[in-house]
Design a protein around this motif. Structure first.
Motif, PDB file in Angstrom:
ATOM      1  N   GLY A 300      72.778 138.246  76.615  1.00  0.00           N
ATOM      2  CA  GLY A 300      73.427 139.065  75.609  1.00  0.00           C
ATOM      3  C   GLY A 300      74.415 138.332  74.737  1.00  0.00           C
ATOM      4  O   GLY A 300      74.969 138.919  73.805  1.00  0.00           O
ATOM      5  N   LEU A 301      74.640 137.034  75.001  1.00  0.00           N
ATOM      6  CA  LEU A 301      75.638 136.279  74.244  1.00  0.00           C
ATOM      7  C   LEU A 301      74.972 135.481  73.127  1.00  0.00           C
ATOM      8  O   LEU A 301      75.155 134.278  73.001  1.00  0.00           O
ATOM      9  CB  LEU A 301      76.416 135.340  75.184  1.00  0.00           C
ATOM     10  N   PHE A 302      74.197 136.150  72.286  1.00  0.00           N
ATOM     11  CA  PHE A 302      73.424 135.450  71.271  1.00  0.00           C
ATOM     12  C   PHE A 302      73.879 135.794  69.859  1.00  0.00           C
ATOM     13  O   PHE A 302      73.102 135.742  68.919  1.00  0.00           O
ATOM     14  CB  PHE A 302      71.935 135.775  71.412  1.00  0.00           C
ATOM     15  N   SER A 303      75.134 136.172  69.697  1.00  0.00           N
ATOM     16  CA  SER A 303      75.649 136.522  68.381  1.00  0.00           C
ATOM     17  C   SER A 303      77.097 136.057  68.264  1.00  0.00           C
ATOM     18  O   SER A 303      77.698 135.609  69.246  1.00  0.00           O
ATOM     19  CB  SER A 303      75.570 138.034  68.157  1.00  0.00           C
ATOM     20  N   VAL A 304      77.626 136.174  67.069  1.00  0.00           N
ATOM     21  CA  VAL A 304      79.016 135.809  66.844  1.00  0.00           C
ATOM     22  C   VAL A 304      79.931 136.659  67.721  1.00  0.00           C
ATOM     23  O   VAL A 304      80.943 136.171  68.241  1.00  0.00           O
ATOM     24  CB  VAL A 304      79.375 135.990  65.347  1.00  0.00           C
ATOM     25  N   VAL A 305      79.580 137.922  67.902  1.00  0.00           N
ATOM     26  CA  VAL A 305      80.389 138.819  68.723  1.00  0.00           C
ATOM     27  C   VAL A 305      80.453 138.334  70.167  1.00  0.00           C
ATOM     28  O   VAL A 305      81.451 138.544  70.862  1.00  0.00           O
ATOM     29  CB  VAL A 305      79.819 140.248  68.664  1.00  0.00           C
ATOM     30  N   GLY A 306      79.398 137.685  70.638  1.00  0.00           N
ATOM     31  CA  GLY A 306      79.349 137.250  72.025  1.00  0.00           C
ATOM     32  C   GLY A 306      80.006 135.919  72.312  1.00  0.00           C
ATOM     33  O   GLY A 306      80.068 135.496  73.476  1.00  0.00           O
ATOM     34  N   ILE A 307      80.532 135.250  71.294  1.00  0.00           N
ATOM     35  CA  ILE A 307      81.128 133.919  71.486  1.00  0.00           C
ATOM     36  C   ILE A 307      82.235 133.903  72.539  1.00  0.00           C
ATOM     37  O   ILE A 307      82.315 132.960  73.340  1.00  0.00           O
ATOM     38  CB  ILE A 307      81.654 133.360  70.139  1.00  0.00           C
ATOM     39  N   PRO A 308      83.138 134.907  72.592  1.00  0.00           N
ATOM     40  CA  PRO A 308      84.175 134.871  73.637  1.00  0.00           C
ATOM     41  C   PRO A 308      83.616 134.794  75.046  1.00  0.00           C
ATOM     42  O   PRO A 308      84.303 134.329  75.967  1.00  0.00           O
ATOM     43  CB  PRO A 308      84.939 136.182  73.408  1.00  0.00           C
ATOM     44  N   GLY A 309      82.382 135.242  75.242  1.00  0.00           N
ATOM     45  CA  GLY A 309      81.776 135.196  76.559  1.00  0.00           C
ATOM     46  C   GLY A 309      81.466 133.790  77.046  1.00  0.00           C
ATOM     47  O   GLY A 309      81.090 133.603  78.209  1.00  0.00           O
ATOM     48  N   TYR A 310      81.646 132.798  76.194  1.00  0.00           N
ATOM     49  CA  TYR A 310      81.416 131.407  76.594  1.00  0.00           C
ATOM     50  C   TYR A 310      82.658 130.775  77.204  1.00  0.00           C
ATOM     51  O   TYR A 310      82.630 129.618  77.621  1.00  0.00           O
ATOM     52  CB  TYR A 310      80.951 130.577  75.387  1.00  0.00           C
ATOM     53  N   TYR A 311      83.728 131.533  77.234  1.00  0.00           N
ATOM     54  CA  TYR A 311      84.961 131.000  77.824  1.00  0.00           C
ATOM     55  C   TYR A 311      84.815 130.891  79.335  1.00  0.00           C
ATOM     56  O   TYR A 311      84.274 131.775  80.000  1.00  0.00           O
ATOM     57  CB  TYR A 311      86.152 131.901  77.494  1.00  0.00           C
ATOM     58  N   SER A 312      85.300 129.801  79.889  1.00  0.00           N
ATOM     59  CA  SER A 312      85.292 129.600  81.337  1.00  0.00           C
ATOM     60  C   SER A 312      86.491 128.737  81.725  1.00  0.00           C
ATOM     61  O   SER A 312      86.710 127.683  81.121  1.00  0.00           O
ATOM     62  CB  SER A 312      83.996 128.927  81.785  1.00  0.00           C
ATOM     63  N   ALA A 313      87.240 129.206  82.703  1.00  0.00           N
ATOM     64  CA  ALA A 313      88.386 128.426  83.172  1.00  0.00           C
ATOM     65  C   ALA A 313      87.914 127.123  83.822  1.00  0.00           C
ATOM     66  O   ALA A 313      88.601 126.096  83.748  1.00  0.00           O
ATOM     67  CB  ALA A 313      89.200 129.252  84.162  1.00  0.00           C
TER      68      ALA A 313
END
Length: 378
Positions: A300-313
């Motif tokens: 589901g992270l295939f759009s500009v809206v989903g970019i925050p989902g790429y964050y990882s500590a």
């Protein structure tokens, strides 16, 4: 059929990430924990969901397939595996060894199991008299499939899935950008024929085994954004009012909705040159993503809206790499469209009825380029 659930799971993770970054919802709160559980449920119970979809595909009893999958996830079996592993003991079924493994989140074992079950069911239907088939078929299927799933297909599928994940990780550790570049060169044609769907189990296996995917979902990200970027470039350059009506929803769907079909079928394929531009933009971005090992943690992270989902500590630079990958995809694609140009005269005969087909038909799943206009027409 599993894709909508995967999309919902991924978008919930995006929501949680945004809320955590903006300090709207503490990670220690029970609300956060419950939403996270809702997001993870599809992966934990993936064998159950796949049992149903596989049974429909292989034309066997869906409920019995779910029962077999439930057995592999049953707390008693999970507890038995944990205890025997801790005590360095073995599990046996009628003297035969049972592989001590966890099946939550797995993909291949249950698909393989249900495939075998479909043949067992057909065999039972042939040998049982019609008078008693409805009574004894469920019993015999469960009796036959229990040892088969625990001793043969389950372990074999688990080994295959784990091996596949290791192979993919090895490839991307050595030359990931090459594999991404080669795949993105042909992704448009894979999508047009529906062959891109064959890649989804690879991504599911990778996420289940290592927690992220560096191949399939990166391809989907670059491909989807490139289609949206091409539509946006066409929108800015064309003076054809009919094409502009089509380009607006296509650009929004590709860039913000994570759906590539409106741009792919309505613009790229129809004018050809924008299609070449999307290949160039997606491939350039894919090479960068492969070099930096961009990781995608959910569907589901295939759009500009989903970019925050790429964050990882754990992978602190992953979000930065995702932003750069998205920017490269959009920027290079738009520049390529501008340089290559396009012939918008093909839209002179465009009418409102076809506009409705192109605008609305593909927006069935908000995550992966999945449906085709042919399916809508059917």
């Amino acid at each position: 059929p599993l894709v909508p659930a995967l999309a919902a799971s991924g978008l919930i993770k995006v929501l949680l990430t945004i809320c955590s970054m903006l300090k709207l919802l503490p990670e220690q709160s029970q609300t956060y924990a419950l939403l996270s559980t809702a997001s993870d449920a599809v992966f934990y119970f993936m064998p159950v969901i796949l049992a149903y979809t596989s049974a429909k595909r292989f034309q066997c009893n869906e409920v019995l397939a779910i029962v077999i999958a439930g057995m592999l996830l049953h707390p008693n079996f999970v507890s038995m595996v944990t205890q025997t592993q801790e005590q360095h003991m073995a599990i046996h079924f009628l003297g035969l060894p049972v592989t001590q493994t966890s099946y939550n989140g797995t993909v291949v074992p249950i698909i393989l199991t249900v495939w075998v079950m479909s043949y067992i069911e057909k065999f039972i239907d042939k040998i049982l008299p019609e008078v008693v088939v409805h009574l004894f078929r469920p019993l015999l299927i469960v009796l036959f499939m229990t040892p088969i799933a625990l001793i043969v297909t389950g372990p074999a599928g688990a080994i295959f899935g784990q091996g596949l994940a290791v192979v993919l990780q090895t490839i991307f550790a050595k030359a990931g950008w090459v594999a991404l570049a080669l795949t993105l060169l042909v992704t448009s044609f894979l999508c047009m024929t529906g062959m891109h769907l064959a890649l989804i189990p690879v991504a599911m296996t990778s996420i289940a085994e290592v927690g992220y995917d560096e191949f399939v979902l990166v391809v989907f990200l670059c491909f989807t954004l490139s289609q949206g970027a091409a539509a946006l470039a066409v929108l800015l350059k064309t003076k054809n009012s009919k094409l502009r009506q089509l380009a607006i929803p296509a650009a929004i769907s590709g860039l913000f909705g994570g759906t590539s079909e409106p741009a792919l079928y309505g613009i790229s394929v129809k004018m050809k040159k924008p299609l070449y531009a999307t290949i160039i933009g997606a491939t350039v971005a894919g090479i960068y993503a492969g070099i930096v090992h961009l990781k995608v943690f959910a569907f589901g992270l295939f759009s500009v809206v989903g970019i925050p989902g790429y964050y990882s500590a754990k992978y602190s630079s992953n979000l930065q790499h995702a932003i750069i990958t998205a920017a490269l995809t959009i920027g290079v694609t738009m520049i390529a469209v501008w340089i290559l140009g396009f012939d918008d005269s093909v839209y002179d005969d465009y009418d409102e009825e076809s506009a409705e087909d192109v605008d609305t038909a593909p927006i069935v799943l908000n995550a992966v380029s999945y449906t085709h206009l042919r399916a809508h027409e059917t």
